[in-house]
Design a protein around this motif. Structure first.
Motif, PDB file in Angstrom:
ATOM      1  N   ASN A 271       0.769  -1.091   0.100  1.00 53.62           N
ATOM      2  CA  ASN A 271       0.078  -0.196   0.050  1.00 53.62           C
ATOM      3  C   ASN A 271       0.918   1.307   0.076  1.00 53.62           C
ATOM      4  O   ASN A 271       0.240   2.372   0.314  1.00 53.62           O
ATOM      5  CB  ASN A 271      -0.930   0.040   1.291  1.00 53.62           C
ATOM      6  N   CYS A 272       2.107   1.173  -0.089  1.00 52.84           N
ATOM      7  CA  CYS A 272       2.965   2.383  -0.057  1.00 52.84           C
ATOM      8  C   CYS A 272       3.866   2.361  -1.731  1.00 52.84           C
ATOM      9  O   CYS A 272       4.973   1.812  -1.412  1.00 52.84           O
ATOM     10  CB  CYS A 272       3.963   2.352   0.766  1.00 52.84           C
ATOM     11  N   PRO A 273       3.344   2.578  -2.747  1.00 52.15           N
ATOM     12  CA  PRO A 273       3.771   2.438  -3.987  1.00 52.15           C
ATOM     13  C   PRO A 273       4.841   3.159  -4.161  1.00 52.15           C
ATOM     14  O   PRO A 273       5.878   2.618  -5.108  1.00 52.15           O
ATOM     15  CB  PRO A 273       2.581   2.591  -4.882  1.00 52.15           C
ATOM     16  N   SER A 274       5.299   4.253  -3.845  1.00 54.33           N
ATOM     17  CA  SER A 274       6.443   5.222  -3.720  1.00 54.33           C
ATOM     18  C   SER A 274       7.609   5.068  -3.010  1.00 54.33           C
ATOM     19  O   SER A 274       8.588   5.522  -2.725  1.00 54.33           O
ATOM     20  CB  SER A 274       6.187   6.537  -3.910  1.00 54.33           C
ATOM     21  N   VAL A 275       7.368   3.797  -2.059  1.00 53.51           N
ATOM     22  CA  VAL A 275       8.258   3.285  -1.264  1.00 53.51           C
ATOM     23  C   VAL A 275       9.027   2.133  -1.813  1.00 53.51           C
ATOM     24  O   VAL A 275       8.434   1.160  -1.736  1.00 53.51           O
ATOM     25  CB  VAL A 275       7.704   3.052   0.235  1.00 53.51           C
ATOM     26  N   TYR A 276      10.481   2.244  -1.797  1.00 55.90           N
ATOM     27  CA  TYR A 276      11.143   1.112  -2.501  1.00 55.90           C
ATOM     28  C   TYR A 276      12.556   1.099  -2.307  1.00 55.90           C
ATOM     29  O   TYR A 276      12.867   2.514  -1.915  1.00 55.90           O
ATOM     30  CB  TYR A 276      10.849   0.937  -3.853  1.00 55.90           C
ATOM     31  N   ALA A 277      13.359   0.204  -2.667  1.00 53.84           N
ATOM     32  CA  ALA A 277      14.819   0.283  -2.551  1.00 53.84           C
ATOM     33  C   ALA A 277      15.479  -0.299  -3.918  1.00 53.84           C
ATOM     34  O   ALA A 277      14.803  -1.107  -4.367  1.00 53.84           O
ATOM     35  CB  ALA A 277      15.281  -0.291  -1.448  1.00 53.84           C
ATOM     36  N   PHE A 278      16.627   0.086  -4.267  1.00 52.71           N
ATOM     37  CA  PHE A 278      17.197  -0.288  -5.340  1.00 52.71           C
ATOM     38  C   PHE A 278      18.841  -0.178  -5.274  1.00 52.71           C
ATOM     39  O   PHE A 278      19.268   0.670  -4.299  1.00 52.71           O
ATOM     40  CB  PHE A 278      16.869  -0.101  -6.592  1.00 52.71           C
ATOM     41  N   THR A 279      19.482  -1.151  -5.812  1.00 55.30           N
ATOM     42  CA  THR A 279      20.972  -1.144  -5.512  1.00 55.30           C
ATOM     43  C   THR A 279      21.652  -1.028  -6.716  1.00 55.30           C
ATOM     44  O   THR A 279      21.367  -1.756  -7.687  1.00 55.30           O
ATOM     45  CB  THR A 279      21.531  -2.427  -4.746  1.00 55.30           C
ATOM     46  N   TYR A 280      22.517  -0.228  -7.076  1.00 48.19           N
ATOM     47  CA  TYR A 280      23.224   0.156  -8.206  1.00 48.19           C
ATOM     48  C   TYR A 280      24.769   0.206  -8.009  1.00 48.19           C
ATOM     49  O   TYR A 280      25.053   1.255  -7.308  1.00 48.19           O
ATOM     50  CB  TYR A 280      22.849   1.507  -9.096  1.00 48.19           C
ATOM     51  N   GLY A 281      25.495  -0.799  -8.445  1.00 51.73           N
ATOM     52  CA  GLY A 281      26.928  -0.852  -8.038  1.00 51.73           C
ATOM     53  C   GLY A 281      26.935  -0.918  -6.682  1.00 51.73           C
ATOM     54  O   GLY A 281      26.341  -1.869  -5.808  1.00 51.73           O
ATOM     55  N   ASN A 282      27.903   0.145  -5.756  1.00 48.32           N
ATOM     56  CA  ASN A 282      27.988  -0.158  -4.567  1.00 48.32           C
ATOM     57  C   ASN A 282      27.156   0.750  -3.756  1.00 48.32           C
ATOM     58  O   ASN A 282      27.506   1.258  -2.712  1.00 48.32           O
ATOM     59  CB  ASN A 282      29.366   0.357  -4.086  1.00 48.32           C
ATOM     60  N   VAL A 283      26.044   1.535  -4.324  1.00 43.56           N
ATOM     61  CA  VAL A 283      25.143   2.577  -3.909  1.00 43.56           C
ATOM     62  C   VAL A 283      23.934   1.753  -3.615  1.00 43.56           C
ATOM     63  O   VAL A 283      23.226   1.315  -4.693  1.00 43.56           O
ATOM     64  CB  VAL A 283      25.268   3.705  -4.805  1.00 43.56           C
TER      65      VAL A 283
END
Length: 545
Positions: A271-283
């Motif tokens: 129910n929180c569609p703009s709450v997320y995480a992703f990893t790009y390289g070391n960040v």
């Protein structure tokens, strides 16, 4: 009334319930009802031939894994059949076909014809890391391969010295205007691998109070997607939601319209569609929805029932337990620390999230909301730990978290307090005791602050240059503030370098042979091993509690 209560009220209006039932909400009259859009369940289909329906507004977003997933979105002016995306690793060989979908968003103001908007979406999975793909979109009557061919590049796999340096960009409060469109050239000049937008995306709702009585024009989204297309068709456009992005007409959480328009990672709380995480390289990058904790504009306050903050702690703990992650960056709309005479800071953010940023040593927080550029000295426990002027280098392990407001993405600018003048590269005017404030549970509270280091009252862009390092080496984030204002456009207004020692171990839990989960870390399990890893990595002792 909350967003959920307003939505329920609106459904009563739609269903034609008795006047007594409708008036239970008690705050809206017939004029307010006429002001908002009505959403109907049935899709509408136009008779326009497919060959005459030209896609526009192409935009990208990462899936949960930037190395292997990409989401492609676009808009069409009328309904089409059999939407498809063709993709390949050569612009002349788009041999793979992916079936897409069209999502219909219908808004009815109660007068005139309803507005129909049609959004195309295609999900690309099982892609190869660090690979450039080419794509084109089409539908029945319009061959995709004959249209414009665009490209994107997936994120890298691997870690440490195997990673190449990269840059990403960020800003907030953009809108659809001539000034906002100027961001395109500055973003492109940085050659970013992704772009972050810290809320207040297009200002279809210019009032931004999350109310049915707000002015609202969903057609603004058409112009916005056209405006960003030259960049977003090749650069993943990762958004958070701000107060101007709450739309009470479409769903109980206020984000039903965005579900039609946008695709974002789906690893956040339900129910929180703009709450997320992703990893790009070391960040690692986390997007949060500050509408959930805001005291200033409480229409959606506590809509997640605490789920977002719980997710944030679990996720931060998991990420800090991964040796492949050097830097954690969090972006959201409402400011933890800002001194403009308009929105100032939000006490809800400070109460709920700032302690977690301290606990898990978040490196950089990026906000919008206040239409200017501002950078703090590094902060821990709500106080600056040292002075960090333009060009300085900071270590989050010893110094704390750096907070940046990059809310000059295109909307009209805000003013600074009289004792906190502009201070930026080439025009340094340090100030202490700057008149500021924050919104708390009881309203606005005034304060005098010493943490406001850089202030620029002009449109702006943030560029972050990431330089990974071999194990034991020094990884860096070089954060640059760039003007997008008149004759100064393209000039650097701020620079700060954030450093960390790259991991030298395969797991943070020494002697355990297994990676601790975020839940275990948050509960304190195995803390000695975690502390030993952090000491090894940073060269510093870590408190036992």
């Amino acid at each position: 009334m909350t967003i959920a209560e307003q939505y329920e009220y609106w459904q009563d209006v739609r269903k034609g319930l008795s006047r007594r039932s409708v008036l239970r909400a008690g705050v809206f009259g017939a004029a307010a009802v006429a002001a908002g859009p009505m959403l109907l369940g049935r899709p509408a289909y136009a008779d326009t031939p497919g060959s005459a329906v030209v896609p526009f507004g192409r935009h990208l977003a990462f899936g949960n894994d930037p190395a292997t997933q990409m989401r492609v979105g676009w808009q069409v002016p009328s309904a089409v059949a059999n939407p498809v995306l063709r993709v390949g690793t050569s612009p002349t060989d788009l041999s793979q076909t992916v079936q897409a979908e069209i999502r219909n968003l219908r808004s009815d103001y109660g007068t005139g014809a309803p507005l129909e908007q049609y959004y195309g979406h295609a999900a690309l999975d099982k892609l190869s890391p660090d690979t450039t793909y080419y794509y084109a979109v089409g539908h029945e009557g319009l061959e995709a391969a004959s249209g414009p061919v665009n490209s994107f590049t997936t994120g890298p796999a691997g870690s440490g010295s195997g990673l190449k340096p990269f840059t990403f960009t960020a800003m907030g409060d953009q809108g659809a205007s001539a000034q906002a469109a100027l961001e395109n050239a500055q973003i492109t000049a940085q050659n970013p691998v992704f772009h972050l937008l810290a809320g207040d995306i297009c200002y279809a709702d210019p009032n931004g109070q999350g109310k049915l009585t707000d002015s609202y024009n969903p057609a603004v989204w058409d112009g916005y997607l056209k405006q960003i297309e030259p960049v977003a068709q090749s650069v993943p456009w990762m958004v958070a939601t701000g107060n101007h992005d709450m739309e009470a007409w479409y769903s109980p959480n206020g984000y039903g319209g965005h579900a039609k328009r946008l695709d974002l990672p789906t690893n956040g709380p339900a129910n929180c569609p703009s709450v997320y995480a992703f990893t790009y390289g070391n960040v690692a990058v986390l997007s949060l929805d500050a509408n959930d904790v805001s005291y200033e504009i409480p229409a959606n306050k506590d809509y997640s029932g605490g789920a977002q903050t719980s997710w944030l702690e679990r996720t931060l703990a998991d990420l800090r337990a991964k040796p492949t992650i050097d830097f954690i960056i969090v972006f959201f709309h409402h400011c933890a620390y800002a001194v403009t005479t308009s929105h100032v800071s939000d006490g809800g953010v400070r109460e709920k999230w700032a302690p977690l940023f301290d606990k898990y040593n978040v490196d950089l927080v990026i906000n919008g909301h206040n239409h200017m550029y501002e950078r703090t000295d590094p902060i821990r426990g709500g106080k600056p730990t040292r002075t960090a002027g333009v060009g300085d280098t900071v270590s989050p392990v010893t110094d704390g978290t750096t907070y940046i407001v990059a809310g000059g993405g295109g909307a009209s600018l805000y003013s600074l307090p009289s004792n906190g003048p502009e201070s930026y590269a080439g025009n340094v005017k340090d100030a202490s005791g700057v008149a500021a404030g924050y919104f708390g549970a009881g309203g606005k509270v005034t304060e005098a602050v010493d943490w406001s280091r850089v202030r620029y009252r002009g449109h702006n862009l943030l560029a972050v240059d990431v330089k990974p390092a071999a194990p034991g080496g020094t990884a860096t984030l070089t954060v640059r503030g760039i003007s997008v204002e008149g004759a100064k456009a393209g000039t650097e207004i701020d620079r700060i370098t954030i450093t960390r020692t790259a991991s030298t171990v395969d797991t943070p839990a020494f002697g355990s042979g297994a990676l601790l989960t975020g839940a275990a870390l948050a509960a304190g399990a195995g803390y000695a091993g975690y502390a030993a890893w952090r000491k090894h990595r940073s060269g510093l002792d870590v408190p036992a509690s």
